[in-house]
Write a protein that holds these residues in place. Structure first.
Motif, PDB file in Angstrom:
ATOM      1  N   ALA A 563       0.885  -1.269  -0.086  1.00 43.54           N
ATOM      2  CA  ALA A 563       0.092  -0.092   0.078  1.00 43.54           C
ATOM      3  C   ALA A 563       0.840   1.128  -0.040  1.00 43.54           C
ATOM      4  O   ALA A 563       0.695   2.216  -0.713  1.00 43.54           O
ATOM      5  CB  ALA A 563      -0.821   0.143   1.297  1.00 43.54           C
ATOM      6  N   ALA A 564       2.056   1.248   0.774  1.00 39.25           N
ATOM      7  CA  ALA A 564       2.956   2.396   0.985  1.00 39.25           C
ATOM      8  C   ALA A 564       3.595   2.604  -0.301  1.00 39.25           C
ATOM      9  O   ALA A 564       3.543   3.784  -0.983  1.00 39.25           O
ATOM     10  CB  ALA A 564       3.913   2.213   1.980  1.00 39.25           C
ATOM     11  N   GLY A 565       3.897   1.546  -1.187  1.00 33.02           N
ATOM     12  CA  GLY A 565       4.553   1.778  -2.577  1.00 33.02           C
ATOM     13  C   GLY A 565       3.593   2.243  -3.475  1.00 33.02           C
ATOM     14  O   GLY A 565       3.909   3.165  -4.138  1.00 33.02           O
ATOM     15  N   TRP A 566       2.401   1.719  -3.354  1.00 32.61           N
ATOM     16  CA  TRP A 566       1.199   2.399  -4.409  1.00 32.61           C
ATOM     17  C   TRP A 566       1.170   3.855  -4.095  1.00 32.61           C
ATOM     18  O   TRP A 566       1.175   4.673  -5.027  1.00 32.61           O
ATOM     19  CB  TRP A 566       0.114   1.760  -4.077  1.00 32.61           C
ATOM     20  N   LEU A 567       1.062   4.145  -2.839  1.00 33.95           N
ATOM     21  CA  LEU A 567       0.780   5.645  -2.685  1.00 33.95           C
ATOM     22  C   LEU A 567       2.400   6.234  -2.824  1.00 33.95           C
ATOM     23  O   LEU A 567       1.816   7.541  -3.319  1.00 33.95           O
ATOM     24  CB  LEU A 567       0.504   5.789  -1.006  1.00 33.95           C
ATOM     25  N   ASP A 568       3.338   5.790  -2.539  1.00 29.14           N
ATOM     26  CA  ASP A 568       4.486   6.608  -2.706  1.00 29.14           C
ATOM     27  C   ASP A 568       4.762   6.896  -4.375  1.00 29.14           C
ATOM     28  O   ASP A 568       4.998   8.185  -4.709  1.00 29.14           O
ATOM     29  CB  ASP A 568       5.770   5.768  -2.539  1.00 29.14           C
ATOM     30  N   ARG A 569       4.219   6.208  -5.047  1.00 36.60           N
ATOM     31  CA  ARG A 569       4.050   6.317  -6.598  1.00 36.60           C
ATOM     32  C   ARG A 569       3.182   7.308  -7.116  1.00 36.60           C
ATOM     33  O   ARG A 569       3.324   7.925  -8.200  1.00 36.60           O
ATOM     34  CB  ARG A 569       3.821   5.046  -7.494  1.00 36.60           C
ATOM     35  N   ARG A 570       2.261   7.809  -6.206  1.00 34.00           N
ATOM     36  CA  ARG A 570       1.203   8.833  -6.627  1.00 34.00           C
ATOM     37  C   ARG A 570       1.052   9.920  -5.665  1.00 34.00           C
ATOM     38  O   ARG A 570       0.182  10.567  -5.590  1.00 34.00           O
ATOM     39  CB  ARG A 570      -0.323   7.980  -6.466  1.00 34.00           C
ATOM     40  N   LEU A 581      -6.881  17.033   6.309  1.00 39.13           N
ATOM     41  CA  LEU A 581      -6.606  15.810   6.937  1.00 39.13           C
ATOM     42  C   LEU A 581      -7.215  14.784   6.347  1.00 39.13           C
ATOM     43  O   LEU A 581      -6.656  13.632   6.328  1.00 39.13           O
ATOM     44  CB  LEU A 581      -6.745  15.895   8.233  1.00 39.13           C
ATOM     45  N   TYR A 582      -8.586  14.983   6.166  1.00 40.53           N
ATOM     46  CA  TYR A 582      -9.263  13.807   5.538  1.00 40.53           C
ATOM     47  C   TYR A 582      -9.636  13.583   4.148  1.00 40.53           C
ATOM     48  O   TYR A 582      -9.383  12.665   3.418  1.00 40.53           O
ATOM     49  CB  TYR A 582     -10.422  13.630   6.238  1.00 40.53           C
ATOM     50  N   PHE A 583      -9.879  14.637   3.578  1.00 40.24           N
ATOM     51  CA  PHE A 583      -9.987  14.892   2.211  1.00 40.24           C
ATOM     52  C   PHE A 583      -8.927  15.430   1.143  1.00 40.24           C
ATOM     53  O   PHE A 583      -8.805  15.333   0.104  1.00 40.24           O
ATOM     54  CB  PHE A 583     -11.384  15.763   1.731  1.00 40.24           C
ATOM     55  N   GLY A 584      -8.042  16.159   2.067  1.00 39.42           N
ATOM     56  CA  GLY A 584      -6.905  16.615   1.282  1.00 39.42           C
ATOM     57  C   GLY A 584      -5.817  15.551   1.490  1.00 39.42           C
ATOM     58  O   GLY A 584      -5.900  14.309   1.707  1.00 39.42           O
ATOM     59  N   ARG A 585      -4.639  15.956   1.291  1.00 39.65           N
ATOM     60  CA  ARG A 585      -3.228  15.161   1.498  1.00 39.65           C
ATOM     61  C   ARG A 585      -2.377  15.425   2.548  1.00 39.65           C
ATOM     62  O   ARG A 585      -1.215  14.992   2.765  1.00 39.65           O
ATOM     63  CB  ARG A 585      -2.515  15.290   0.187  1.00 39.65           C
ATOM     64  N   ALA A 586      -2.963  16.045   3.667  1.00 40.98           N
ATOM     65  CA  ALA A 586      -2.219  16.276   4.718  1.00 40.98           C
ATOM     66  C   ALA A 586      -2.276  14.781   5.630  1.00 40.98           C
ATOM     67  O   ALA A 586      -1.042  14.372   5.927  1.00 40.98           O
ATOM     68  CB  ALA A 586      -3.016  17.117   5.955  1.00 40.98           C
ATOM     69  N   GLY A 587      -3.370  14.096   5.442  1.00 39.66           N
ATOM     70  CA  GLY A 587      -3.528  12.661   6.112  1.00 39.66           C
ATOM     71  C   GLY A 587      -2.666  11.886   5.297  1.00 39.66           C
ATOM     72  O   GLY A 587      -1.978  10.802   5.835  1.00 39.66           O
ATOM     73  N   THR A 588      -2.484  12.000   4.123  1.00 37.61           N
ATOM     74  CA  THR A 588      -1.762  11.203   3.271  1.00 37.61           C
ATOM     75  C   THR A 588      -0.365  11.195   3.610  1.00 37.61           C
ATOM     76  O   THR A 588       0.439  10.196   3.781  1.00 37.61           O
ATOM     77  CB  THR A 588      -1.846  11.578   1.732  1.00 37.61           C
ATOM     78  N   ALA A 589       0.285  12.597   3.771  1.00 36.08           N
ATOM     79  CA  ALA A 589       1.650  12.476   4.437  1.00 36.08           C
ATOM     80  C   ALA A 589       1.907  11.800   5.731  1.00 36.08           C
ATOM     81  O   ALA A 589       2.808  11.255   5.863  1.00 36.08           O
ATOM     82  CB  ALA A 589       2.084  14.153   4.687  1.00 36.08           C
ATOM     83  N   TRP A 590       1.014  11.837   6.695  1.00 41.58           N
ATOM     84  CA  TRP A 590       0.734  11.428   7.948  1.00 41.58           C
ATOM     85  C   TRP A 590       0.927   9.775   7.742  1.00 41.58           C
ATOM     86  O   TRP A 590       1.960   9.264   8.408  1.00 41.58           O
ATOM     87  CB  TRP A 590      -0.303  11.728   8.630  1.00 41.58           C
TER      88      TRP A 590
END
Length: 904
Positions: A563-570, A581-590
Motif C-alpha cells: 500500500a505504501a509503495g502504491w501511494l509513494d508512486r502517486r 486531513l481527511y479529504f486533502g493530502r495532509a493525512g496522506t503525508a501522515w
C-alpha cells in the motif's frame, strides 16, 4: 425469465454489429457500462452529447439499430451493459438526472451531432422508451435526447476533495457538470438544434391544473417514475394526494410500465378502501401521456416517523413502551389479517407503507404491490422487510404466498418496538439464526424487544411454513408479558480478535495494486482523491501500519509495503494539493510517514515530509476535514516526529490563519466557511469536529500546548465556551446541533462528524489542559447520548459506532474511568451484530448497513478495524497528535490551569 442469463445479450449484439461492419473498435466492458471507441479514439473534452432511451423489451432492438448508425458514423458511444442495468436506469429509485440514459453518444462536432441525431431518431422511431429528464427531447415521443456535458475531460479535484466532471467556459471559467432533472445547459452553450415544441418530458411544475380539476400545491416527493403531490380538488375543495406515472418508466420485460402499476394501485384502493384499510380513490386521469391517480389524503404520519417521534425515545435508548407497542402491534396484525381475507398478498408491508392517523388508527398507503394470491408478477421487496423467498425470487414469476407477509409483519413489529430495521448484509449462514442473535443483542437494551422477542422470531423464520400465523400473533399479544432486565452485551476478547484478524485479511485480499484505486470504493460515496484518508488509501494504510506494529504480523507488514509503495508512486499525481486531513493530502503525508518508519525506509519518510511541506498553509476553509486545521494537525505530528523547523513554522502559520478566520457570534467564536469560497460547505458555521468549532478548537489546543502560545489555548477555551452554550441537555445526556443554522433535521447530533462524539473529543482534551469541570461534565454527558443512541448508528468512523467508540476510549484514557471502556465494548458488540461471513471471513458492512463491504476509513471497514484495534490493544486516537497532551500515552491531571500557559 427464471434460469435465463441475459448478462451477455447486449454486448453480443454490439459485437455482432462490429463484426458485420468489419470495424476495428476498442470495447471496454465495465461494471455497469460498455464503452466503444473508433480506431482514432478521438474524444473532445466536452460538447453536446446524445442519449437514447429504451425499455427492457426494446433495448436489444434499440441498441442494434443505434449501434449500426454510430459505428457507421465513427461516433464513440457507451451503453448499459445488460438488461439488469437497463432495469436500474428505468427504476423509480434511479436518480432523476440519470434515468433512462441507455445509450450515450459523443459526436465530435455540431454537424456530426445533427446528422447522427437525425439518423438515430429515424432508426429508433416507434420503439418505446422513457423521457430523459435532464435532456431536451429531439422531438415529441423521440427516444433521442441531448444535453451539454463532459466528454473526455479529466475529472477536476474540487476544493472539497471530490473528483468531479467540470465544464470549461469560453472565458476559462470552470463549472461542475451537474445533472439536474431538467434541461439546463450553460448559458454560453448554444444548442445545435432549435427548441422543439411539444411535450416537456412529463415534468409537473408547481401550481398546475390536472384534468381541469386538481390544482397541484406542492411536491411531497419526486422520483423518476413521477412525482407525488398535494393538490386541491376544485370539485370538493378537499386536499388530496396526486401520484404521477411517466410513460415507459419501469418498462420491464413484462411490457408493463409505471402507468400500469398506477392503474393496479387504483384497483387496490377500490378494493381495500371500503374496508377502511386504505385511502379512497378519487380519480384516475391521463394528461400528456402521463397517468395521474388522485386519492384521499390520509392525515397523520407514517409508522416510521411515528415511531421516531412518539414511541422510540431514541434520546434515552430504551425502545418503545410495552403497552404502546402492544396496541400498535395488534393493529398491524389486524391489517395483515384483513388483507389476507381478501385472498391478497401484500408483498411490501413496511413502516413506510402504514400511516398512523391522529386518532391512532392505522391505514395502508401505496398498495401498488398488493396482488391476488397465485398471480404472476415482477419480483419486489424492501430491504430488511422482504422474506427470504422474495429476495431470491426470479425477476418475474409466481408471487410468494401470504406467509411472506408474515415475515414482513415480524420485521415491522421489530421496528415498532425498537426503531431499528432488521437489516443484515448477505451472508453464508441461515438468516434465521442471525436474526435471533440480532434480536437477543437488541433486547439487552430494550425491554419491549425482550417482551416481543418470541413473536418477532416466530414471524421471522426462514421457512414459510414455520412462521407464526396471524392467529398465533393475536394470541401472543393477548397475554401479559414481562421483560426482565439483562446486562448489555459486550464483545469477548476472542471475538474482537477474530473480527480484527478477518477484517485485516479482507483488506489485504482485496488490494488491487495495478488499479487506479487500490481498494474499490462504493459509488455512492462519490469519486474522491484515491490517496486520501476519507475513502482512499491513506486511511487504510494508517490502520494496517499500526496493526502490523502492534500485532507483529509479517503478512500485514507486506501489505503495508504494498500500500505504501502504491501511494509513494502517486504522492504528487493530482493537479493541485489540498490541505485537509481527511479529504486533502495532509493525512496522506501522515500515513505515508508512519508506514515509512515501520518499514525503515528513510527516503520514503523524507518524501512524506516533502508532501506535507508542499501543502498550502493558508486556505479559506479553516476546518479539519478539508482545511487549514487539518493540515495543522499533520504538521504537528510530523514536526514532533522529525524536529523539522520548517514544519514548526507551518504549525504556527496554520494557527495564525485559523485565528484570523474566527468570527464572534452572540459573544462566542465560530469558524464559518466563507460564503464566497467555491465549496458545497460555503456559508456554513458548524459545531462538530469535521467541519467546525470542535475540530478547530482541538488544533488550536494542540498548537498552544506544543508551541507555548497562550493565544491559541485562549481561543480553544473560547471554542469550548461556544460549544457549552450550544449544548442540548436532557436527562443527563448532551447533544449538539450541526451548526448555527439550527436545522430542525439536524438538531440532535451525536457522531464524530457533527455531534456529541466529535464535540466530546475536543472537550475532554480541553478539560485535560484547563481543568475546568464543565468541559469534562459536557464530554461525559455526550458519552451518555452516544450510548443511548448506539442501536441507531451505522458501523462507521465518521458518523457511526467506530467514531463514537473511539471517543469513549478517549474518555477512559483521559479520566481513568473504566466504565467508558465498557461502553465502548458495548458499541463494538452492536457493530458485531451486523457482521457477515464472506469467503470464510467475518467482515462488517460500510455505513449503508447493506451488502457493501467498502474498505475505506471514514465510512467503511478499516475505520471499524481501527476502533477494534484500539479497544483491544490501546494506543492513541487516530489522526490526532495526542502525544502532545499525553506523552508516552499517559494523560496528566492537567497540562495547564490558566490562560497563562504552562507547558509540560
Amino acid at each position: 425469465m427464471a434460469g435465463h442469463d441475459d448478462s451477455r445479450l447486449l454486448i453480443d449484439i454490439v459485437t455482432a454489429v462490429l463484426a458485420r461492419a468489419g470495424a476495428d473498435w476498442t470495447i471496454d466492458t465495465g461494471a455497469f457500462w460498455c464503452s466503444l471507441s473508433p480506431p482514432d479514439g478521438r474524444m473532445p473534452d466536452q460538447g453536446w452529447k446524445l442519449h437514447v432511451s429504451a425499455t427492457q423489451l426494446s433495448a436489444p432492438v434499440v441498441l442494434s439499430r443505434a449501434a449500426d448508425v454510430l459505428i457507421a458514423e465513427g461516433c464513440a458511444f457507451k451503453f448499459a451493459r445488460g438488461l439488469d442495468e437497463v432495469a436500474a436506469l428505468l427504476s423509480s429509485r434511479c436518480d432523476r438526472g440519470s434515468g433512462g440514459k441507455f445509450i450515450t453518444a459523443y459526436p465530435l462536432d455540431d454537424e456530426t451531432f445533427r446528422r447522427v441525431a437525425a439518423r438515430l431518431d429515424l432508426a429508433t422511431d416507434g420503439l418505446p422508451g422513457p423521457a430523459i429528464l435532464s435532456d431536451r427531447r429531439l422531438r415529441p415521443n423521440s427516444l433521442v435526447h441531448y444535453r451539454y456535458g463532459v466528454f473526455g475531460a479529466e475529472a477536476v479535484l474540487t476544493n472539497d476533495g471530490g473528483l468531479e466532471p467540470v465544464l470549461t467556459g469560453p472565458d476559462g471559467e470552470k463549472i461542475v457538470d451537474e445533472r439536474p432533472a431538467w434541461f439546463s445547459p450553460p448559458e454560453w452553450a448554444v444548442a445545435p438544434l432549435p427548441e422543439p415544441s411539444g411535450a416537456d418530458g412529463g415534468r409537473v411544475p408547481e401550481s398546475v391544473l390536472i384534468a381541469d380539476r386538481f390544482v397541484v400545491r406542492e411536491a411531497v416527493r419526486h422520483s423518476y417514475r413521477g412525482g407525488v403531490y398535494r393538490a386541491t380538488d376544485r370539485d370538493t375543495g378537499d386536499e388530496v394526494i396526486v401520484k404521477q406515472a411517466r410513460p415507459h418508466v419501469m418498462g420491464l420485460l413484462t411490457g408493463m410500465d409505471a402507468r400500469d402499476v398506477l392503474r393496479h394501485e387504483a384497483e387496490m384502493l377500490d378494493l381495500l378502501s371500503p374496508l377502511g384499510l386504505a385511502p379512497r380513490k378519487i380519480a384516475l386521469v391521463r394528461q400528456q401521456d402521463n397517468l395521474f391517480l388522485a386519492e384521499e389524503l390520509v392525515p397523520g404520519v407514517t409508522l416510521r416517523r411515528w415511531v421516531a417521534e412518539r414511541c422510540i425515545d431514541v434520546w434515552r435508548g430504551a425502545g418503545a413502551p410495552v403497552a404502546e407497542a402492544v396496541d400498535k402491534a395488534g393493529r398491524l396484525v389486524g391489517i395483515v389479517t384483513a388483507v389476507h381475507r381478501q385472498d391478497l398478498v401484500l408483498r411490501d408491508f413496511t413502516p413506510n407503507n402504514v400511516m398512523v392517523t391522529p386518532d391512532e388508527r392505522l391505514r395502508l398507503i401505496d398498495p401498488e404491490l398488493i396482488v391476488a394470491t397465485g398471480s404472476r408478477a415482477s419480483a419486489a421487496h424492501t430491504a430488511a422487510y422482504g422474506a427470504p423467498e422474495q429476495v431470491s425470487a426470479p425477476r418475474f414469476g409466481p408471487v410468494p404466498s401470504q406467509r411472506a407477509d408474515l415475515y414482513s409483519l415480524g420485521a415491522t413489529i421489530m421496528f415498532l418496538v425498537s426503531g431499528v430495521d432488521p437489516l443484515l448484509p448477505a451472508d453464508e449462514r441461515p438468516l434465521q439464526a442471525r436474526i435471533a442473535e440480532f434480536v437477543t443483542a437488541l433486547g439487552t437494551s430494550m425491554p419491549a424487544v425482550r417482551a416481543f422477542a418470541p413473536l418477532i422470531l416466530g414471524l421471522l423464520r426462514d421457512a414459510p411454513e414455520e412462521r407464526w400465523t396471524t392467529a398465533q400473533a393475536h394470541a401472543f399479544l393477548a397475554d401479559e408479558r414481562h421483560a426482565e432486565a439483562v446486562a448489555p452485551a459486550r464483545l469477548r476478547a476472542a471475538t474482537v480478535d477474530r473480527v480484527l484478524a478477518d477484517g485485516l485479511n479482507h483488506a489485504l485480499r482485496t488490494m488491487s495494486p495495478t488499479n487506479p484505486r487500490l481498494w474499490p470504493v462504493d459509488e455512492q460515496r462519490g469519486n474522491t482523491d484515491p490517496a486520501n484518508v476519507q475513502h482512499g488509501v491513506a486511511g487504510v494504510l494508517g490502520v494496517l501500519t499500526r496493526a502490523a506494529r502492534v500485532l507483529g504480523d509479517d503478512h500485514l507488514r507486506e501489505g503495508v509495503a504494498t500500500a505504501a509503495g502504491w501511494l509513494d508512486r502517486r504522492l504528487f499525481d493530482v493537479p493541485r494539493l489540498l490541505p485537509g486531513l481527511y479529504f486533502g493530502r495532509a493525512g496522506t503525508a501522515w500515513a505515508m510517514y508512519d508506514a515509512a518508519r515501520l518499514l525503515g525506509d528513510d527516503e520514503m519518510a523524507a518524501r512524506a515530509v516533502e508532501l506535507a511541506k508542499r501543502l498550502p498553509v493558508r486556505w479559506p476553509n479553516p476546518d479539519v476535514c478539508h482545511g487549514t486545521a487539518g493540515a495543522g494537525m499533520a504538521y504537528l505530528r510530523l514536526w514532533l516526529a522529525t524536529g523539522d523547523s520548517e514544519l514548526e513554522r507551518r504549525v504556527e502559520d496554520a494557527a495564525d490563519c485559523v485565528l484570523d478566520a474566527a468570527q464572534e457570534r452572540d459573544g462566542h467564536l465560530t469558524w464559518p466557511i466563507p460564503a464566497t469560497f467555491d465549496s458545497r460547505l460555503s456559508g456554513l458555521a458548524h459545531y462538530g469536529f469535521a467541519h467546525g468549532v470542535a475540530g478547530v478548537g482541538a488544533f488550536l489546543l494542540y498548537c498552544g500546548v506544543s508551541t507555548g502560545r497562550a493565544d491559541c489555548v485562549t481561543a480553544a477555551r473560547q471554542a469550548g465556551n461556544t460549544l457549552a452554550a450550544a449544548a442540548d441537555l436532557d436527562h443527563g445526556a448532551a447533544w449538539w446541533p450541526s451548526g448555527t443554522q439550527r436545522d430542525p433535521a439536524a438538531s440532535r447530533m451525536w457522531h464524530w462528524c457533527s455531534g456529541s462524539s466529535g464535540v466530546g473529543t475536543f472537550l475532554i482534551r480541553l478539560w485535560s489542559v484547563t481543568g475546568e469541570p464543565r468541559f469534562r461534565d459536557l464530554a461525559e454527558a455526550g458519552a451518555v447520548a452516544i450510548r443511548r443512541a448506539g442501536w441507531y448508528s451505522s458501523t462507521a468512523a465518521c458518523h457511526g459506532l467506530a467514531g463514537d467508540g473511539e471517543f469513549l476510549l478517549d474518555l477512559a484514557a483521559c479520566t481513568g474511568d473504566h466504565r467508558y471502556h465498557e461502553w465502548a465494548s458495548e458499541l463494538a458488540a452492536i457493530a458485531h451484530t451486523r457482521h457477515a461471513i464472506r469467503d470464510g471471513l467475518a467482515v462488517l458492512p460500510d455505513e449503508s448497513g447493506a451488502d457493501t463491504v467498502a474498505v475505506g476509513y471514514s465510512t467503511g471497514l478499516s475505520g471499524v478495524l481501527g476502533f477494534l484495534l484500539r479497544l483491544r490493544h490501546g494506543g492513541q486516537r487516530w489522526w490526532m497528535p495526542d502525544e502532545i497532551l499525553a506523552p508516552e500515552g499517559k494523560w496528566p491531571v492537567f497540562v495547564a490551569r490558566t490562560p497563562e500557559l504552562t507547558v509540560h
